[in-house]
Design a protein around this motif. Sequence first.
Motif, PDB file in Angstrom:
ATOM      1  N   ASN A  85      20.166  53.538 -15.379  1.00  0.00           N
ATOM      2  CA  ASN A  85      21.366  54.354 -15.591  1.00  0.00           C
ATOM      3  C   ASN A  85      22.615  53.492 -15.718  1.00  0.00           C
ATOM      4  OD1 ASN A  85      19.955  56.774 -15.573  1.00  0.00           O
ATOM      5  ND2 ASN A  85      20.074  56.934 -13.348  1.00  0.00           N
ATOM      6  N   GLU A  86      22.645  52.408 -14.976  1.00  0.00           N
ATOM      7  CA  GLU A  86      23.809  51.529 -15.019  1.00  0.00           C
ATOM      8  C   GLU A  86      24.005  50.964 -16.427  1.00  0.00           C
ATOM      9  OE1 GLU A  86      25.297  47.236 -13.300  1.00  0.00           O
ATOM     10  OE2 GLU A  86      23.623  48.225 -12.299  1.00  0.00           O
ATOM     11  N   LYS A  88      22.841  52.274 -19.253  1.00  0.00           N
ATOM     12  CA  LYS A  88      23.237  53.385 -20.131  1.00  0.00           C
ATOM     13  C   LYS A  88      24.715  53.708 -19.965  1.00  0.00           C
ATOM     14  CE  LYS A  88      19.311  56.278 -20.923  1.00  0.00           C
ATOM     15  NZ  LYS A  88      18.498  57.351 -20.429  1.00  0.00           N
ATOM     16  N   ASP A  89      25.156  53.785 -18.720  1.00  0.00           N
ATOM     17  CA  ASP A  89      26.562  54.069 -18.452  1.00  0.00           C
ATOM     18  C   ASP A  89      27.475  53.030 -19.105  1.00  0.00           C
ATOM     19  OD1 ASP A  89      26.176  56.354 -17.000  1.00  0.00           O
ATOM     20  OD2 ASP A  89      26.642  55.461 -15.048  1.00  0.00           O
ATOM     21  N   LYS A  90      27.103  51.778 -18.957  1.00  0.00           N
ATOM     22  CA  LYS A  90      27.912  50.705 -19.520  1.00  0.00           C
ATOM     23  C   LYS A  90      27.948  50.800 -21.045  1.00  0.00           C
ATOM     24  CE  LYS A  90      28.674  46.479 -17.504  1.00  0.00           C
ATOM     25  NZ  LYS A  90      28.335  45.158 -17.013  1.00  0.00           N
ATOM     26  N   VAL A  92      27.606  53.519 -22.881  1.00  0.00           N
ATOM     27  CA  VAL A  92      28.431  54.667 -23.258  1.00  0.00           C
ATOM     28  C   VAL A  92      29.912  54.359 -23.054  1.00  0.00           C
ATOM     29  CG1 VAL A  92      29.011  57.059 -22.634  1.00  0.00           C
ATOM     30  CG2 VAL A  92      26.614  56.374 -22.876  1.00  0.00           C
ATOM     31  N   ARG A  93      30.249  53.781 -21.916  1.00  0.00           N
ATOM     32  CA  ARG A  93      31.657  53.480 -21.632  1.00  0.00           C
ATOM     33  C   ARG A  93      32.227  52.458 -22.618  1.00  0.00           C
ATOM     34  NH1 ARG A  93      31.802  51.689 -15.810  1.00  0.00           N
ATOM     35  NH2 ARG A  93      33.991  51.344 -16.219  1.00  0.00           N
TER      36      ARG A  93
END
Length: 163
Positions: A85-86, A88-90, A92-93
């Motif tokens: 998830n980390e 993926k989050d990075k 997207v951000r």
Amino acid sequence: SDALNMFKEEKNVELFAKYGIISKDELLSQIDVIANEYINDIFVESKVLYEMIEQEILPSVYNYIKELMDIENATKQMSKSIKINEVKDKIVRLANMSNELYKENNELFEMISDKILMKKMDYCSKDVRNKMKDIRIICDSMEGMMPKDKWPIPTYEDILYSI
């Protein structure tokens, strides 16, 4: 620009002339020279910023996003049970920030391409400088999310401790 406009006020022009400090024509001429230098400085700074974003920052961010996507894909293939998830989050951000940076940078380019407006000191000191500030805020956030070796320009820390 506000300070220079204060010098143009009639009461200030008269005060300088009354005490023989500078004549009205000399004062207005000096104000014009200072304003032109300021406008030119803003133009050069904004043009350099635009080019740095286009040629260095955005390509580096895109490459890093691709690396993160490769990591995410490799992890997916290794095991369906592992979730990153980390990463993926990075992704997207950074993708959202790079889209915003691209948009802001194109707006800056449009602003500095307007030869008539770029001759106005208020436009440069307020509108163009504010756009540059907005771009810097995005870049500062991106810099904090990227590994040091992936960021294409020296960080503040690099500059401070290289002396």
